[in-house]
Design a protein around this motif. Structure first.
Motif, PDB file in Angstrom:
ATOM      1  N   ARG A 270       0.832  -1.211   0.000  1.00  0.00           N
ATOM      2  CA  ARG A 270       0.000   0.000   0.000  1.00  0.00           C
ATOM      3  C   ARG A 270       0.867   1.261   0.000  1.00  0.00           C
ATOM      4  O   ARG A 270       0.523   2.258  -0.640  1.00  0.00           O
ATOM      5  CB  ARG A 270      -0.953  -0.025   1.194  1.00  0.00           C
ATOM      6  CG  ARG A 270      -2.080  -1.053   1.059  1.00  0.00           C
ATOM      7  CD  ARG A 270      -3.168  -0.823   2.102  1.00  0.00           C
ATOM      8  NE  ARG A 270      -2.699  -1.108   3.448  1.00  0.00           N
ATOM      9  CZ  ARG A 270      -2.805  -2.295   4.043  1.00  0.00           C
ATOM     10  NH1 ARG A 270      -3.370  -3.311   3.383  1.00  0.00           N
ATOM     11  NH2 ARG A 270      -2.371  -2.475   5.278  1.00  0.00           N
ATOM     12  N   ARG A 273       2.102   1.650  -3.539  1.00  0.00           N
ATOM     13  CA  ARG A 273       0.990   2.058  -4.412  1.00  0.00           C
ATOM     14  C   ARG A 273       0.639   3.533  -4.223  1.00  0.00           C
ATOM     15  O   ARG A 273       0.471   4.273  -5.199  1.00  0.00           O
ATOM     16  CB  ARG A 273      -0.227   1.184  -4.104  1.00  0.00           C
ATOM     17  CG  ARG A 273      -1.458   1.487  -4.935  1.00  0.00           C
ATOM     18  CD  ARG A 273      -2.683   0.844  -4.309  1.00  0.00           C
ATOM     19  NE  ARG A 273      -2.952   1.407  -2.988  1.00  0.00           N
ATOM     20  CZ  ARG A 273      -3.805   0.875  -2.117  1.00  0.00           C
ATOM     21  NH1 ARG A 273      -4.445  -0.248  -2.408  1.00  0.00           N
ATOM     22  NH2 ARG A 273      -4.009   1.460  -0.954  1.00  0.00           N
ATOM     23  N   ASP A 274       0.525   3.960  -2.963  1.00  0.00           N
ATOM     24  CA  ASP A 274       0.017   5.297  -2.681  1.00  0.00           C
ATOM     25  C   ASP A 274       1.093   6.374  -2.744  1.00  0.00           C
ATOM     26  O   ASP A 274       0.810   7.518  -3.119  1.00  0.00           O
ATOM     27  CB  ASP A 274      -0.645   5.319  -1.290  1.00  0.00           C
ATOM     28  CG  ASP A 274      -1.837   4.375  -1.202  1.00  0.00           C
ATOM     29  OD1 ASP A 274      -2.401   4.028  -2.263  1.00  0.00           O
ATOM     30  OD2 ASP A 274      -2.183   3.964  -0.086  1.00  0.00           O
ATOM     31  N   GLY A 279      -1.207   5.766  -6.752  1.00  0.00           N
ATOM     32  CA  GLY A 279      -2.453   5.053  -6.503  1.00  0.00           C
ATOM     33  C   GLY A 279      -2.784   3.959  -7.489  1.00  0.00           C
ATOM     34  O   GLY A 279      -3.897   3.411  -7.466  1.00  0.00           O
ATOM     35  N   ASN A 280      -1.852   3.599  -8.393  1.00  0.00           N
ATOM     36  CA  ASN A 280      -2.100   2.525  -9.359  1.00  0.00           C
ATOM     37  C   ASN A 280      -2.382   1.221  -8.614  1.00  0.00           C
ATOM     38  O   ASN A 280      -1.520   0.692  -7.910  1.00  0.00           O
ATOM     39  CB  ASN A 280      -0.887   2.361 -10.276  1.00  0.00           C
ATOM     40  CG  ASN A 280      -1.149   1.404 -11.428  1.00  0.00           C
ATOM     41  OD1 ASN A 280      -1.818   0.399 -11.270  1.00  0.00           O
ATOM     42  ND2 ASN A 280      -0.605   1.718 -12.588  1.00  0.00           N
ATOM     43  N   ALA A 281      -3.584   0.690  -8.813  1.00  0.00           N
ATOM     44  CA  ALA A 281      -4.043  -0.458  -8.018  1.00  0.00           C
ATOM     45  C   ALA A 281      -3.934  -1.783  -8.774  1.00  0.00           C
ATOM     46  O   ALA A 281      -4.704  -2.707  -8.538  1.00  0.00           O
ATOM     47  CB  ALA A 281      -5.489  -0.229  -7.577  1.00  0.00           C
ATOM     48  N   ASP A 284      -3.858  -4.880  -6.540  1.00  0.00           N
ATOM     49  CA  ASP A 284      -4.740  -4.893  -5.359  1.00  0.00           C
ATOM     50  C   ASP A 284      -5.450  -6.230  -5.174  1.00  0.00           C
ATOM     51  O   ASP A 284      -5.508  -6.769  -4.064  1.00  0.00           O
ATOM     52  CB  ASP A 284      -5.783  -3.784  -5.463  1.00  0.00           C
ATOM     53  CG  ASP A 284      -5.267  -2.463  -4.914  1.00  0.00           C
ATOM     54  OD1 ASP A 284      -4.028  -2.293  -4.830  1.00  0.00           O
ATOM     55  OD2 ASP A 284      -6.094  -1.591  -4.581  1.00  0.00           O
TER      56      ASP A 284
END
Length: 352
Positions: A270, A273-274, A279-281, A284
Motif C-alpha cells: 500500500r 501504491r500510494d 495510486g495505481n491499483a 490490489d
C-alpha cells in the motif's frame, strides 16, 4: 510411431509403474493433450476464412509476424509450434496446483518421465484442480490454484496458439510465444526455478526487442519499475518467511508471526501504491485475496534468476547464440554448482 499410439503406450507404462491413482491422473493428462492436438487447425486457414471472427483473424495474422521474429531474431526454434490455432472453449488450458507445508516455502514436487520434477501439478479441468487442492488443504498444506494460459511440450508436439492466449492483446500473445519457445530452446530436468526464470528473461528481453523491431517506443518505464518493485516486495517477503521457518518456534507462535509477515507485505504494498505509484491499483486484487506460502511460489519460480540471466545476456554482448550456449553450459552443472553460478551472475546484475 503414430502420435496417439505413443501417448497410449506412455499411459500404460505410467499406470503399471505408479498404480491406479497415478494412472487416473496421467489419464486426464493424456486425454487433455490429445483433445488439444485434435482441436488444432492451421493459422493460415483461420486467417483466410472470411466466415471466422474478424478480431480472431486479425490477432492470429499479427501473431505470425511475432512467431517469425522469434526464430529469425531471438534464435528460438523454427518449427510448426504456434503456426496452428486451437479453441479449447475455456479460459485456461490447464490449472496448476501449488502446495507447500504450512511452515515451509519448499514446494511439493511431482516427477514426470519427460519433464522431470516440477513444483506444481496440472489439470485440464478446473474441478480436478480444486479437488486436489481440497485434499491437500485437509492434509494441512498451503495451497494455491492458478489458471495457465499456455504451456510447452518441449518440442514433443507442435504446440498451438490457444484461445486462452488471446485475452490480453497482441503483445501479450507475442510474449507468451517467446516464453514457451524458450522452454523448447533450453530445458533442464528437475530445476523449475532455472527453466522458468530463463524463459521469463527471454520473454522480457524478446518483448523489448520486438517493440523496437516494430518501431514502437519502449514499454512504460513506470509500468516496468512497478512490476520489478512488486516482485522485489514478494521475494523479500519470501526471504523473511524462510528465515522465520528456520526458527524452532511452537506452531501457534509460528502461525502468528507468519500472519504478521503477510500483513507487513500488504502494508508495504500500500505504501508503494500510494506514495510511489500514484495510486495505481494493478496488484490490489492479488494482494488483498487470501495469502499463504503456496501463493508466493510462482514468484520464486518465475523470477528468482531473471537478474542472473540478464547479467549473462549482457556478458554475451546481446548475442543470442552465445547467450544460449552459456545457458546450456549452466544447465549441465550439478544443481549446487548451478545455483552458485546463478547467484554469482545475479550479483553481477546488481553491480551493473
Amino acid at each position: 510411431m503414430p502420435l496417439i499410439t505413443r501417448c497410449l503406450l506412455t499411459l500404460v507404462m505410467l499406470a503399471l509403474l505408479n498404480g491406479c491413482s497415478s494412472a487416473r491422473y496421467y489419464s486426464q493428462l493424456i486425454t487433455g493433450q490429445l483433445q488439444l492436438l485434435q482441436a488444432r487447425e492451421p493459422v493460415a486457414k483461420v486467417v483466410a476464412d472470411s466466415q471466422r471472427d474478424p478480431v480472431l483473424r486479425e490477432h492470429l495474422a499479427k501473431s505470425q509476424a511475432a512467431r517469425t521474429f522469434a526464430s529469425q531474431h531471438l534464435l528460438l526454434p523454427d518449427n510448426q509450434s504456434y503456426r496452428r490455432y486451437a479453441d479449447l472453449k475455456r479460459p485456461y488450458v490447464v490449472w496448476n496446483v501449488f502446495a507447500t507445508p504450512e511452515f515451509s516455502l519448499n514446494p511439493v514436487t511431482y516427477c514426470f518421465p519427460v519433464a522431470g520434477c516440477v513444483a506444481y501439478r496440472g489439470y485440464y479441468a478446473q474441478g480436478g484442480a480444486r479437488g486436489d487442492a481440497a485434499l491437500k488443504r485437509q492434509q494441512g498444506m498451503d495451497v494455491f490454484v492458478s489458471g495457465v494460459e499456455a504451456y510447452s511440450t518441449l518440442g514433443w508436439f507442435d504446440d498451438p496458439i490457444l484461445n486462452s492466449m488471446l485475452h490480453w492483446g497482441d503483445e501479450r500473445l507475442a510474449t507468451l510465444v517467446f516464453h514457451e519457445l524458450a522452454h523448447q530452446r533450453v530445458y533442464v530436468k528437475d530445476d523449475t526455478e532455472f527453466n522458468e526464470s530463463f524463459a521469463s528473461f527471454v520473454e522480457q528481453e524478446g518483448t523489448r526487442q520486438w517493440r523496437a523491431y516494430q518501431g514502437l517506443p519502449p514499454a512504460s518505464v513506470d509500468g516496468l519499475a512497478q512490476r520489478d518493485q512488486f516482485i522485489a516486495l514478494v521475494l523479500s517477503t519470501r526471504q523473511r518467511l524462510q528465515q522465520l521457518y528456520a526458527q524452532p518456534l511452537p506452531a501457534t507462535q509460528m502461525r502468528q508471526r507468519k500472519a504478521a509477515e503477510f500483513d507487513r507485505m500488504r502494508r508495504e504494498y500500500r505504501d508503494l501504491r500510494d506514495q510511489q505509484w500514484a495510486g495505481n491499483a494493478r496488484y490490489d486484487a492479488w494482494v488483498n485475496s487470501p495469502m499463504n506460502n503456496a501463493k508466493l511460489l510462482p514468484f520464486g519460480l518465475y523470477d528468482q534468476w531473471v537478474p542472473a540471466f540478464a547479467a549473462l545476456f549482457k556478458h554475451a554482448n546481446g548475442d543470442w547464440a552465445v547467450f544460449y550456449s552459456h545457458v546450456e553450459q549452466l544447465g549441465k552443472l550439478a544443481p549446487p554448482q548451478r545455483k552458485a553460478a546463478l547467484q554469482q551472475w545475479a550479483g553481477e546484475d546488481l553491480k551493473a
